[in-house]
Write a protein that holds these residues in place. Structure first.
Motif, PDB file in Angstrom:
ATOM      1  N   UNK A 144       5.715  34.859  80.595  1.00 19.39           N
ATOM      2  CA  UNK A 144       5.853  35.514  79.696  1.00 19.39           C
ATOM      3  C   UNK A 144       4.385  33.844  79.523  1.00 19.39           C
ATOM      4  N   UNK A 145       3.837  34.842  77.971  1.00 18.44           N
ATOM      5  CA  UNK A 145       2.131  34.087  77.799  1.00 18.44           C
ATOM      6  C   UNK A 145       2.126  33.620  76.135  1.00 18.44           C
ATOM      7  N   UNK A 146       1.675  32.663  75.665  1.00 21.02           N
ATOM      8  CA  UNK A 146       0.975  31.702  74.068  1.00 21.02           C
ATOM      9  C   UNK A 146      -0.283  32.059  74.350  1.00 21.02           C
ATOM     10  N   UNK A 147      -0.457  32.774  72.953  1.00 16.65           N
ATOM     11  CA  UNK A 147      -2.100  32.872  71.697  1.00 16.65           C
ATOM     12  C   UNK A 147      -2.408  31.668  72.064  1.00 16.65           C
ATOM     13  N   UNK A 148      -3.463  31.953  72.216  1.00 14.34           N
ATOM     14  CA  UNK A 148      -3.938  31.009  71.826  1.00 14.34           C
ATOM     15  C   UNK A 148      -5.762  31.322  71.059  1.00 14.34           C
ATOM     16  N   UNK A 149      -6.617  30.246  70.476  1.00 18.15           N
ATOM     17  CA  UNK A 149      -8.188  30.786  70.499  1.00 18.15           C
ATOM     18  C   UNK A 149      -9.062  29.291  70.997  1.00 18.15           C
ATOM     19  N   UNK A 150      -9.731  29.976  71.368  1.00 19.04           N
ATOM     20  CA  UNK A 150     -11.375  28.862  72.478  1.00 19.04           C
ATOM     21  C   UNK A 150     -11.844  28.394  70.834  1.00 19.04           C
ATOM     22  N   UNK A 151     -11.974  27.782  70.581  1.00 20.29           N
ATOM     23  CA  UNK A 151     -13.282  27.067  69.558  1.00 20.29           C
ATOM     24  C   UNK A 151     -14.571  27.533  70.245  1.00 20.29           C
ATOM     25  N   UNK A 152     -14.827  27.138  70.633  1.00 22.05           N
ATOM     26  CA  UNK A 152     -15.606  27.628  71.507  1.00 22.05           C
ATOM     27  C   UNK A 152     -16.331  27.611  73.577  1.00 22.05           C
ATOM     28  N   UNK A 153     -16.460  28.471  73.788  1.00 24.67           N
ATOM     29  CA  UNK A 153     -16.849  28.213  75.087  1.00 24.67           C
ATOM     30  C   UNK A 153     -17.668  28.968  75.831  1.00 24.67           C
ATOM     31  N   UNK A 154     -19.010  28.217  76.750  1.00 26.05           N
ATOM     32  CA  UNK A 154     -19.841  28.224  76.983  1.00 26.05           C
ATOM     33  C   UNK A 154     -19.596  28.736  78.123  1.00 26.05           C
ATOM     34  N   UNK A 155     -20.274  29.490  78.740  1.00 30.11           N
ATOM     35  CA  UNK A 155     -21.110  29.800  80.118  1.00 30.11           C
ATOM     36  C   UNK A 155     -22.588  30.014  80.028  1.00 30.11           C
ATOM     37  N   UNK A 156     -23.139  29.208  80.784  1.00 35.74           N
ATOM     38  CA  UNK A 156     -24.019  28.815  80.913  1.00 35.74           C
ATOM     39  C   UNK A 156     -25.179  29.028  80.176  1.00 35.74           C
ATOM     40  N   UNK A 157     -25.768  29.425  78.892  1.00 37.03           N
ATOM     41  CA  UNK A 157     -26.648  29.729  77.793  1.00 37.03           C
ATOM     42  C   UNK A 157     -26.027  30.346  77.073  1.00 37.03           C
ATOM     43  N   UNK A 158     -25.056  31.118  77.479  1.00 38.50           N
ATOM     44  CA  UNK A 158     -24.033  31.828  76.515  1.00 38.50           C
ATOM     45  C   UNK A 158     -22.646  31.216  75.766  1.00 38.50           C
ATOM     46  N   UNK A 159     -23.208  31.168  74.062  1.00 37.96           N
ATOM     47  CA  UNK A 159     -21.762  30.627  73.804  1.00 37.96           C
ATOM     48  C   UNK A 159     -21.082  31.820  72.914  1.00 37.96           C
ATOM     49  N   UNK A 160     -19.491  31.562  73.188  1.00 38.65           N
ATOM     50  CA  UNK A 160     -18.414  32.490  72.352  1.00 38.65           C
ATOM     51  C   UNK A 160     -17.742  31.863  71.582  1.00 38.65           C
TER      52      UNK A 160
END
Length: 206
Positions: A144-160
């Motif tokens: 059982x997991x809760x939903x959440x939101x990552x405000x900023x995820x940076x992987x190398x030069x890419x940002x979501x």
């Protein structure tokens, strides 16, 4: 060989000639002389191999030292991120969740990016307080997991930005980047022992 390598090889041959001259000038038994010649011949052979394959040897050493120290697992080339396969056969990446460095497993079989509760709290993730958790089927059973939101995820030069995530204490120490991030990229693929992530035409990823 390069000019420097040829010069080094000449010095090595010269050193061997001097050693051989010294051996023959000494009054030693025939058996000992043969042993000395074989020993120095082996050393000379190692010099030849080292000079001939020094680039390959350095490449192997770099890979082995990277495995031992965990360094050099990922490299940014322009806007592309190249991730070397780890000894366990998976692709791990050092990313940033908001400002917190987090190590992720990249799993194309996971629909949604997932984080442990402790890591999510440390990163300041916005976690839903809904009484209706998400039920996920994992290799260790249902979670059982809760939903959440990552405000900023940076992987190398890419940002979501504002990336959906599922959070659960049962995930233990495993943080996983799933398809909801990979699908935002221009492309991703595996080339031999490397995973290549390329951004879309517009950066950051949104």
């Amino acid at each position: 060989m390069t000019e420097d390598e040829n010069i080094n090889l000449v010095f090595a041959i010269g050193a061997l000639v001097l050693v051989a001259s010294a051996l023959f000038s000494r009054r030693i038994g025939f058996a000992e002389l043969v042993r000395n010649i074989l020993a120095w011949g082996a050393i000379f052979a190692l010099f030849i191999v080292g000079f001939s394959y020094q680039r390959e040897i350095l490449a192997v050493w770099s890979r082995v030292s990277g495995e031992m120290t965990g360094a050099n697992e990922q490299m940014v080339v322009g806007d592309t991120l190249r991730i070397r396969q780890s000894a366990d056969g998976h692709f791990w990446v050092e990313a940033k969740v908001n400002t917190l460095p987090v190590r992720f497993l990249i799993d194309s079989g996971a629909t949604t990016t997932a984080m442990t509760l402790r890591t999510a709290e440390q990163a300041g993730i916005k976690i839903s307080e809904s009484p209706f958790p998400v039920v996920l089927v994992t290799a260790n059973g249902s979670v059982e997991a809760q939903r959440g939101t990552i405000q900023s995820l940076q992987v190398g030069p890419m940002i979501a930005k504002d990336l959906p995530v599922v959070v659960a204490e049962e995930f233990g120490d495993s943080n996983v980047i799933g398809m909801n991030f990979l699908s935002k990229l221009g492309s991703w693929r595996v080339e031999g022992a490397e995973m290549v992530l390329e951004p879309p035409a517009r950066v950051p990823v949104e």
